[in-house]
Motif scaffolding. Structure first.
Motif, PDB file in Angstrom:
ATOM      1  N   ASN A 113     -11.325  10.551   7.375  1.00 24.36           N
ATOM      2  CA  ASN A 113     -12.246  10.357   6.255  1.00 24.36           C
ATOM      3  C   ASN A 113     -13.210   9.228   6.577  1.00 24.36           C
ATOM      4  OD1 ASN A 113     -11.276  11.948   3.699  1.00 24.36           O
ATOM      5  ND2 ASN A 113      -9.421  11.209   4.709  1.00 24.36           N
ATOM      6  N   ILE A 114     -14.349   9.209   5.881  1.00 25.63           N
ATOM      7  CA  ILE A 114     -15.212   8.028   5.931  1.00 25.63           C
ATOM      8  C   ILE A 114     -15.465   7.623   4.484  1.00 25.63           C
ATOM      9  CG2 ILE A 114     -17.417   7.052   6.651  1.00 25.63           C
ATOM     10  CD1 ILE A 114     -17.418   9.002   8.993  1.00 25.63           C
ATOM     11  N   GLU A 115     -15.052   6.406   4.151  1.00 24.96           N
ATOM     12  CA  GLU A 115     -15.118   5.937   2.764  1.00 24.96           C
ATOM     13  C   GLU A 115     -15.952   4.659   2.681  1.00 24.96           C
ATOM     14  OE1 GLU A 115     -14.857   6.240  -0.270  1.00 24.96           O
ATOM     15  OE2 GLU A 115     -13.572   7.988  -0.593  1.00 24.96           O
ATOM     16  N   SER A 116     -16.461   4.397   1.481  1.00 26.94           N
ATOM     17  CA  SER A 116     -17.166   3.130   1.259  1.00 26.94           C
ATOM     18  C   SER A 116     -16.540   2.401   0.080  1.00 26.94           C
ATOM     19  CB  SER A 116     -18.649   3.393   1.010  1.00 26.94           C
ATOM     20  OG  SER A 116     -18.805   4.170  -0.162  1.00 26.94           O
ATOM     21  N   VAL A 117     -16.735   1.067   0.058  1.00 22.61           N
ATOM     22  CA  VAL A 117     -16.188   0.222  -1.016  1.00 22.61           C
ATOM     23  C   VAL A 117     -17.255  -0.774  -1.470  1.00 22.61           C
ATOM     24  CG1 VAL A 117     -13.750   0.384  -0.385  1.00 22.61           C
ATOM     25  CG2 VAL A 117     -15.215  -1.280   0.781  1.00 22.61           C
ATOM     26  N   THR A 118     -17.115  -1.239  -2.710  1.00 22.05           N
ATOM     27  CA  THR A 118     -18.079  -2.193  -3.263  1.00 22.05           C
ATOM     28  C   THR A 118     -17.868  -3.586  -2.650  1.00 22.05           C
ATOM     29  OG1 THR A 118     -16.593  -2.881  -5.033  1.00 22.05           O
ATOM     30  CG2 THR A 118     -18.018  -0.988  -5.488  1.00 22.05           C
ATOM     31  N   ASP A 119     -18.853  -4.464  -2.826  1.00 20.78           N
ATOM     32  CA  ASP A 119     -18.729  -5.835  -2.321  1.00 20.78           C
ATOM     33  C   ASP A 119     -17.535  -6.552  -2.962  1.00 20.78           C
ATOM     34  OD1 ASP A 119     -20.849  -5.425  -0.669  1.00 20.78           O
ATOM     35  OD2 ASP A 119     -22.218  -6.833  -1.646  1.00 20.78           O
ATOM     36  N   ALA A 120     -17.271  -6.283  -4.249  1.00 20.05           N
ATOM     37  CA  ALA A 120     -16.109  -6.907  -4.914  1.00 20.05           C
ATOM     38  C   ALA A 120     -14.818  -6.448  -4.224  1.00 20.05           C
ATOM     39  CB  ALA A 120     -16.087  -6.531  -6.391  1.00 20.05           C
ATOM     40  N   GLU A 121     -14.752  -5.180  -3.860  1.00 25.22           N
ATOM     41  CA  GLU A 121     -13.566  -4.673  -3.155  1.00 25.22           C
ATOM     42  C   GLU A 121     -13.451  -5.276  -1.752  1.00 25.22           C
ATOM     43  OE1 GLU A 121     -12.663  -0.180  -4.647  1.00 25.22           O
ATOM     44  OE2 GLU A 121     -14.727  -0.484  -3.953  1.00 25.22           O
ATOM     45  N   LEU A 179      -8.805   1.082   3.690  1.00 24.61           N
ATOM     46  CA  LEU A 179      -7.402   1.438   3.961  1.00 24.61           C
ATOM     47  C   LEU A 179      -6.643   1.606   2.644  1.00 24.61           C
ATOM     48  CD1 LEU A 179      -4.986   1.507   6.132  1.00 24.61           C
ATOM     49  CD2 LEU A 179      -4.685  -0.902   5.548  1.00 24.61           C
ATOM     50  N   LYS A 180      -6.844   0.653   1.731  1.00 24.78           N
ATOM     51  CA  LYS A 180      -6.168   0.686   0.426  1.00 24.78           C
ATOM     52  C   LYS A 180      -6.607   1.907  -0.384  1.00 24.78           C
ATOM     53  CE  LYS A 180      -5.526  -2.479  -3.532  1.00 24.78           C
ATOM     54  NZ  LYS A 180      -6.440  -2.142  -4.629  1.00 24.78           N
ATOM     55  N   LYS A 181      -7.913   2.142  -0.379  1.00 26.82           N
ATOM     56  CA  LYS A 181      -8.454   3.268  -1.142  1.00 26.82           C
ATOM     57  C   LYS A 181      -7.896   4.601  -0.619  1.00 26.82           C
ATOM     58  CE  LYS A 181     -13.034   4.582  -2.939  1.00 26.82           C
ATOM     59  NZ  LYS A 181     -14.448   4.135  -2.997  1.00 26.82           N
ATOM     60  N   LEU A 182      -7.842   4.727   0.689  1.00 22.71           N
ATOM     61  CA  LEU A 182      -7.337   5.966   1.285  1.00 22.71           C
ATOM     62  C   LEU A 182      -5.844   6.127   1.014  1.00 22.71           C
ATOM     63  CD1 LEU A 182      -9.158   5.968   4.776  1.00 22.71           C
ATOM     64  CD2 LEU A 182      -9.724   7.345   2.761  1.00 22.71           C
ATOM     65  N   ALA A 183      -5.088   5.018   1.117  1.00 25.81           N
ATOM     66  CA  ALA A 183      -3.643   5.085   0.876  1.00 25.81           C
ATOM     67  C   ALA A 183      -3.382   5.495  -0.571  1.00 25.81           C
ATOM     68  CB  ALA A 183      -2.990   3.739   1.185  1.00 25.81           C
ATOM     69  N   GLU A 184      -4.125   4.893  -1.515  1.00 27.89           N
ATOM     70  CA  GLU A 184      -3.923   5.197  -2.934  1.00 27.89           C
ATOM     71  C   GLU A 184      -4.324   6.631  -3.276  1.00 27.89           C
ATOM     72  OE1 GLU A 184      -6.051   1.990  -4.780  1.00 27.89           O
ATOM     73  OE2 GLU A 184      -4.326   0.606  -4.625  1.00 27.89           O
ATOM     74  N   ALA A 185      -5.268   7.174  -2.508  1.00 29.03           N
ATOM     75  CA  ALA A 185      -5.713   8.543  -2.764  1.00 29.03           C
ATOM     76  C   ALA A 185      -4.851   9.563  -2.018  1.00 29.03           C
ATOM     77  CB  ALA A 185      -7.178   8.691  -2.350  1.00 29.03           C
ATOM     78  N   GLY A 186      -3.810   9.088  -1.349  1.00 33.33           N
ATOM     79  CA  GLY A 186      -2.944  10.001  -0.594  1.00 33.33           C
ATOM     80  C   GLY A 186      -3.584  10.531   0.675  1.00 33.33           C
ATOM     81  N   LYS A 187      -4.647   9.873   1.135  1.00 35.34           N
ATOM     82  CA  LYS A 187      -5.339  10.348   2.328  1.00 35.34           C
ATOM     83  C   LYS A 187      -4.791   9.735   3.612  1.00 35.34           C
ATOM     84  CE  LYS A 187      -9.541  11.736  -0.073  1.00 35.34           C
ATOM     85  NZ  LYS A 187     -10.917  11.369  -0.430  1.00 35.34           N
ATOM     86  N   ILE A 188      -3.812   8.845   3.459  1.00 33.76           N
ATOM     87  CA  ILE A 188      -3.018   8.402   4.604  1.00 33.76           C
ATOM     88  C   ILE A 188      -1.578   8.736   4.254  1.00 33.76           C
ATOM     89  CG2 ILE A 188      -2.183   6.421   5.932  1.00 33.76           C
ATOM     90  CD1 ILE A 188      -4.869   5.072   5.432  1.00 33.76           C
ATOM     91  N   ASP A 189      -0.911   9.466   5.108  1.00 40.04           N
ATOM     92  CA  ASP A 189       0.487   9.824   4.874  1.00 40.04           C
ATOM     93  C   ASP A 189       1.332   8.567   5.072  1.00 40.04           C
ATOM     94  OD1 ASP A 189       3.209  10.752   5.420  1.00 40.04           O
ATOM     95  OD2 ASP A 189       2.299  12.755   5.394  1.00 40.04           O
ATOM     96  N   LEU A 206       0.817  -1.221   0.000  1.00 39.30           N
ATOM     97  CA  LEU A 206       0.000   0.000   0.000  1.00 39.30           C
ATOM     98  C   LEU A 206       0.847   1.265   0.000  1.00 39.30           C
ATOM     99  CD1 LEU A 206      -2.734  -1.048   2.613  1.00 39.30           C
ATOM    100  CD2 LEU A 206      -2.773  -1.316   0.130  1.00 39.30           C
ATOM    101  N   GLY A 207       2.166   1.102   0.015  1.00 42.56           N
ATOM    102  CA  GLY A 207       3.049   2.269   0.018  1.00 42.56           C
ATOM    103  C   GLY A 207       3.103   2.974   1.365  1.00 42.56           C
ATOM    104  N   LEU A 208       2.850   2.226   2.452  1.00 39.59           N
ATOM    105  CA  LEU A 208       2.908   2.816   3.795  1.00 39.59           C
ATOM    106  C   LEU A 208       4.157   2.306   4.515  1.00 39.59           C
ATOM    107  CD1 LEU A 208      -0.848   2.338   4.829  1.00 39.59           C
ATOM    108  CD2 LEU A 208       0.216   4.358   3.806  1.00 39.59           C
ATOM    109  N   LYS A 209       4.557   3.018   5.581  1.00 34.23           N
ATOM    110  CA  LYS A 209       5.799   2.625   6.259  1.00 34.23           C
ATOM    111  C   LYS A 209       5.583   1.982   7.621  1.00 34.23           C
ATOM    112  CE  LYS A 209       8.596   6.062   3.888  1.00 34.23           C
ATOM    113  NZ  LYS A 209       8.785   7.514   4.017  1.00 34.23           N
ATOM    114  N   GLU A 210       4.552   2.434   8.346  1.00 41.07           N
ATOM    115  CA  GLU A 210       4.362   1.870   9.693  1.00 41.07           C
ATOM    116  C   GLU A 210       2.883   1.519   9.890  1.00 41.07           C
ATOM    117  OE1 GLU A 210       5.480   4.412  12.977  1.00 41.07           O
ATOM    118  OE2 GLU A 210       5.286   2.777  14.426  1.00 41.07           O
ATOM    119  N   LEU A 211       2.550   0.279   9.553  1.00 41.78           N
ATOM    120  CA  LEU A 211       1.156  -0.167   9.591  1.00 41.78           C
ATOM    121  C   LEU A 211       1.011  -1.327  10.572  1.00 41.78           C
ATOM    122  CD1 LEU A 211      -1.755  -0.173   8.340  1.00 41.78           C
ATOM    123  CD2 LEU A 211      -0.887  -1.822   6.660  1.00 41.78           C
TER     124      LEU A 211
END
Ligand SMILES: *Cc1c(COP(=O)(O)O)cnc(C)c1O
Ligand SMILES: [Zn+2]
Length: 434
Positions: free
Chosen positions: A332-340, A367-377, A102-107
């Protein structure tokens, strides 16, 4: 003869009243959840934080049991022998392989998929609610459940010798139904969705003298979720993370992780920090995520339609408080599809060896969606809360994962299968490249 030692008398309990979240009206510590004298707001447990500060330190907590009860002074129970089935102190796992993806350093993953006794975070809230129910003299306990709560209530009631009758929507996953029935409670499978089940239970709670863990006992029940905040702070070495991601059903868990961090700060167990709070919902039931996106401060109820049944609450009781926390903490509050959701389940399993249910798949996908959108540093210390176990929602991944290779008990049969596996692998690999 041993000499008896005079012990200084300390107040028997650190909680003092029920208090309305909206108008501040106080009530005695009974089985009550709404401000019926004034504004019909939700009631919450109020504590004497000076008493807690005097009583509690890092070392008193560390000397306590390896369960949620090490934080007993922050919980609304007064008995010296709370119902202890080993709930809590689940692993906080450093998730390096998922972080790299996910391109994160401390998860970290807070893994309540292995909570005791029924493999979901609900064991925390139920251990607290049933201990309080016993103190208040209830002999029959109940709940309105999306699945995991029924498992927990039935199991812990069995352990405590309480009579139990639970209510579930009739379309739950087989594992959730079986994982309730085995403890021998009465199970009412209601033809309707969770919100209809909940409404029915409110009526039953008013007419029968039963303790409904998430209705008339809700102020006590919900406090159990704070332990998910306490444990993460302690397991990080008595510090708060920078960012947390957690699933939202009624929104209660989310708000109580926040309250847990606040309380640890207030009594001096950790340094203050602005933790960002991000919430996860499945698109087929995302009333809080929709309100967040549209900048509303009210939540419009929806009719749930998602495989993430454990978090499918269309009319979330704590939705507005969860919204408020996400906004004021810059989350943030995000939603994802059933496939996701299914992809999220597979991703966590393949990278970290943790098999979570659909709610956890929702959290990982968000978590993935937020990381990819740059919404998690990438540099933020981030904790994702995994709240339930994948063995209970096997239907969700059926058909989306591989199958075993059937072979004869002969070496050449194995070798042919291995060759086939390699070819399949290579084909898949090529398909990905195309
Ligand atoms: C109940 C539940 C939640 C969230 O519950 P809240 O109502 O928001 O407190 C999250 N994950 C799982 C697996 C659950 O069963
Ligand atoms: Zn009120």
């Amino acid at each position: 003869m041993t000499q008896s030692i005079e012990r200084p008398t300390v107040a028997a309990q650190t909680f003092s009243a029920l208090k309305c979240r909206e108008c501040g009206e106080t009530y005695d510590l009974g089985a009550k959840h709404v401000c019926e004298d004034v504004c019909f707001g939700p009631l919450e447990v109020a504590y004497d934080y000076d008493a807690i500060r005097q009583r509690v330190s890092r070392s008193t907590i560390q000397a306590g049991p390896l369960s949620i009860w090490r934080y007993k002074d922050f919980l609304p129970v007064s008995s010296d022998n709370p119902i202890d089935v080993g709930t809590g102190m689940t692993p906080l796992v450093r998730a390096n392989r998922l972080a790299r993806r996910l391109g994160l350093k401390e998860l970290y993953i807070k893994n309540d998929a292995v909570n005791m006794p029924t493999l979901s975070f609900k064991d925390r809230v139920v251990s607290v609610a049933l201990t309080r129910a016993r103190e208040l003299g209830f002999t029959t306990v109940s709940c309105a459940s999306t699945g995991n709560l029924a498992n927990s209530t039935a199991a812990i009631a069995a352990h405590a010798g309480l009579d139990c009758c639970v209510f579930i929507p009739s379309d739950l996953e087989a594992g959730k139904v079986l994982g309730t029935l085995v403890y021998g409670p009465t199970v009412m499978a209601v033809h309707g969705n969770y919100d209809q089940v909940n409404r029915l239970c409110s009526e039953v709670a008013n007419t029968y003298g039963w303790g409904f863990v998430n209705i008339n006992l809700r102020p006590y029940y919900s406090e159990g979720s704070k332990t998910l905040g306490f444990e993460v702070a302690e397991q990080l070495g008595w510090r708060l993370p920078d960012h947390i991601v957690a699933p939202l059903a009624s929104g209660s868990l989310f708000t109580k992780i926040y309250k847990g961090f606040q309380e640890f700060t207030k009594v001096g167990l950790v340094d203050a920090k602005d933790v960002r709070f991000s919430g996860a919902q499945a698109e087929g039931c995302s009333p809080i995520a929709q309100a967040f996106k549209e900048g509303r401060d009210f939540v419009t109820p929806v009719k749930p339609n998602t495989i993430a049944k454990s978090i499918a609450i269309g009319n979330p009781a704590d939705g507005i408080y969860a919204l408020d926390i996400a906004r004021k903490t810059n989350g943030n509050i995000e939603s994802v599809t059933d496939a996701e959701v299914v992809d999220g389940m597979k991703l966590l399993a393949e990278t970290e060896g943790i098999f979570t249910e659909t709610a956890g798949g929702t959290t990982i996908a968000v978590l993935k969606k937020l990381a990819e959108a740059g919404k998690i540093d990438p540099d933020e210390c981030t904790v994702a809360y995994i709240t339930g176990n994948g063995l209970k929602t096997q239907e969700a991944v059926q058909g989306y994962i591989g199958e075993p290779l059937a072979i004869e008990p002969k070496l050449d049969s194995f070798e042919r299968a291995l060759e086939r596996a390699r070819t399949l692998d290579r084909l898949e690999w090529q398909q990905v490249l195309v």
